[in-house]
Enzyme design. Structure first.
Site, PDB file in Angstrom:
ATOM      1  N   ASP A 151       9.273   3.716   1.250  1.00 49.02           N
ATOM      2  CA  ASP A 151       7.436   3.783   1.927  1.00 49.02           C
ATOM      3  C   ASP A 151       7.514   2.938   0.212  1.00 49.02           C
ATOM      4  O   ASP A 151       7.833   3.783  -1.281  1.00 49.02           O
ATOM      5  CB  ASP A 151       7.052   4.985   1.232  1.00 49.02           C
ATOM      6  CG  ASP A 151       5.343   4.649   1.500  1.00 49.02           C
ATOM      7  OD1 ASP A 151       4.965   3.616   0.881  1.00 49.02           O
ATOM      8  OD2 ASP A 151       4.529   5.745   1.227  1.00 49.02           O
ATOM      9  N   ASN A 174       4.650   1.690  -1.014  1.00 49.44           N
ATOM     10  CA  ASN A 174       2.941   1.325  -1.295  1.00 49.44           C
ATOM     11  C   ASN A 174       3.260   0.160  -2.228  1.00 49.44           C
ATOM     12  O   ASN A 174       2.149   0.458  -3.219  1.00 49.44           O
ATOM     13  CB  ASN A 174       2.902   2.493  -2.446  1.00 49.44           C
ATOM     14  CG  ASN A 174       3.161   3.530  -2.400  1.00 49.44           C
ATOM     15  OD1 ASN A 174       2.044   4.184  -0.841  1.00 49.44           O
ATOM     16  ND2 ASN A 174       3.321   5.360  -2.878  1.00 49.44           N
TER      17      ASN A 174
END
Length: 589
Positions: free
Chosen positions: A474, A476
């Site tokens: 992840d 972001n």
């Protein structure tokens, strides 16, 4: 001195010289019906344990290995005398009659029909197959017998979702062990206490390590009886009953249609990879999550026990070879994911995020890969302590505010080097990370990725020269971000807008280059991999080196209708606010 007893035991059939083989068979069956005394004795440990049951009381003795056998036998005899004395005194108090002194109980240890001398050390005396005689009761000694040290059932059981017990075995093999599942005949309507020796009305429903309840099981409790084994050797069975009854499942889940593409494992040389932020319980249970981030989600669907049922079924159904997870609670890794995925052939490693209760987990299929090494780091710590990052540190230090913010982060990188068992010598470097979360933290994420890429280059050159990189996480970062450009173009320019993403006070413009050739996002750029009430976007990726591996198949993401059935994620039908990425990769020739 003791060799003759060991030899006698090995020649056990010959200890009955005038009897037929049929008589000996009956004798062996008699031995099998004896009670069992379990002895745990390991070289190098000063103590051994002796465990057995007598007159309804469980005896668990911890003794020195070099202690003489006679002392243990005397201790057993004396404890029986004391127990009998207490019983007689209690009876005397009730009847007001004088009581007689208890007679000593004869306690012996036999091997091959011969009595073991009292001066033999415990470590030599308590042999596998010996017979402990306590008065008229005889016990077969099982030394270092397969033993379950942990057997636990999940608290929440849902119809249609796999029940994976947490199991730990000593001197045994889970693959050899036996499991029998029973369903309570009468629906569970009130809390019950299991009474030993009473059947309670149970019907056998399964004999595998993992059991999947059906709709007919709703309202019924389950019982599991498991026997640890190692080849032909077996240990004491464990029995446990579920805390509650089976409950109805949520019906169709967002991942059900995806499982249609992953019914079978990928065939070598293809490798199926999953990357998934599973939403840590420490974040799902906050007031902010319940009232601001996920107000649309039913409260019970945010409970860990409920979500774990969905996560385990989802992951198991992908039949993956490599799984990289983010936001994994430590307890979830140990008590839930590891037992479940181990039952389906995967081993895992965990990296806790410093100052947090969650971290990163990487699982791999043990029939296809062998674990070689891990090279995990905390990015902020590596930036300041590892000389390979000295140039980057110097540039970041030009802005003390930005530097302080970066050094406060506990963001970690998990790096696992695996060997392909189908082609010994061929390695793959699997990286897993979860970058800084803040929407205005693009500059922090760029520096973090700079540390990541430098570290990965160093690991591959030192521990796995020539190994391809599979980089999951992840990030972001959306496809227009500097992080994505750094990975896909091998560089980010001096004036990229992310360098000033958090305002002029923390601006730090620099030209950042990657040590890797351009990487490929194996699953492309989906419209979103994170879908919550106030945001949706593509934040998760699986990056590969196209010169080393190619994409064979990308498992389609759930449809927009499936994702928004309950408004957004998470929901009763989806356990996280993120969506798993799944793809099949193929080694290049």
């Amino acid at each position: 001195m003791f060799n003759k007893f060991s030899a006698a035991f090995k020649l056990l059939p010959h200890c009955f010289p005038s009897r037929s083989s049929r008589t000996f068979t009956r004798t062996c069956r008699l031995l099998e019906r004896m009670q069992v005394a379990i002895v745990r004795c390991l070289p190098g440990e000063p103590k051994l344990t002796i465990s057995f049951s007598l007159d309804g009381s469980h005896k668990n003795m911890l003794r020195d290995q070099d202690e003489a056998l006679g002392k243990v036998l005397a201790r057993i005899s004396n404890s029986i005398v004391k127990s009998q004395g207490k019983a007689k005194r209690s009876k005397k108090n009730r009847s007001q009659q004088p009581c007689e002194a208890a007679e000593p109980t004869v306690v012996k240890l036999l091997i091959g029909g011969g009595e073991v001398p009292d001066n033999v050390p415990n470590s030599e005396a308590w042999q596998d197959g010996a017979v402990l005689q306590v008065g008229d009761v005889e016990y077969t000694v099982k030394r270092n017998a397969p033993t379950f040290t942990t057997v636990e059932l999940p608290i929440s059981l849902l119809a249609g979702f796999p029940v994976c017990p947490k199991l730990e075995v000593e001197f045994g093999n889970l693959q050899d062990s036996e499991f029998t599942w029973f369903r309570e005949n009468a629906p569970d309507t009130s809390p019950k206490t299991e009474v030993p020796g009473q059947d309670g009305g149970w019907a056998q429903v399964g004999c595998e390590r993992v059991h999947v309840p059906c709709n007919q099981d709703i309202g019924h409790r389950f019982k599991l009886i498991c026997t640890p084994r190692e080849g032909s050797r077996s240990g004491a069975a464990k029995e446990l009953v579920s805390v509650g009854a089976v409950e109805a499942g949520p019906g169709v889940c967002t991942f059900d249609n995806r499982h249609a593409y992953t019914v079978k494992e990928a065939e070598w040389p293809a490798v199926r990879v999953v990357s998934y932020n599973i939403l840590a319980d420490v974040y799902a249970q906050t007031d902010l999550s319940k009232t601001v981030l996920y107000p649309y989600c039913a409260p019970y669907a945010l409970e860990l026990d409920y979500r774990q049922n969905l996560i385990k079924k989802e992951l198991v159904g992908y039949n993956a070879d490599i799984i990289c997870l983010q936001e994994v609670d430590k307890g979830v890794f140990v008590d839930s994911l590891t037992p479940a995925l181990d039952a389906f052939g995967l081993d895992g490693v965990f990296r806790i995020k410093e100052k947090q209760h969650e971290g990163l987990a990487t699982f791999y299929r043990r029939s296809k890969f062998r674990f070689l090494s891990n090279h995990d780091i905390m990015l902020s710590e590596a930036l300041t302590s590892d000389p390979i990052h000295s140039e980057l540190l110097e540039k970041v230090s030009a802005n003390s505010a930005l530097k302080d913010k970066i050094l406060q982060r506990s963001t970690s990188l998990q790096v696992t080097v695996l060997e392909d068992l189908n082609k010994p010598g061929r390695k793959v470097c699997v990286a897993n990370t979860h970058l800084y979360w803040h929407p205005k933290g693009g500059n922090v994420r760029l520096v973090q990725m700079g540390v990541v890429l430098q570290h990965l280059s160093h690991v591959i050159s030192e521990a796995a020269p020539g190994a391809p990189l599979v980089f999951c996480g992840d990030f972001n970062s959306c496809p227009s971000s500097g992080v994505f450009q750094l990975l896909s173009d091998s560089g980010v320019p001096l004036h990229h807008e992310d360098w000033s993403s958090s305002g002029p006070e923390e601006s730090c413009s620099m030209e950042l280059t990657s040590t890797f050739p351009p990487l490929l996002s194996a699953c492309g750029q989906p419209a979103y991999t994170n879908y919550v009430g106030g945001f949706h976007g593509c934040l998760d990726y699986i990056f590969i080196q196209p010169e080393s591996m190619q994409v064979e198949q990308v498992i389609p993401l759930p449809s927009h209708q499936e994702v928004t059935t309950y408004e957004a994620l998470p929901s009763v039908a989806h356990p996280s606010d993120h969506i798993a990425l799944i793809c099949d990769l193929r080694w290049n020739p």
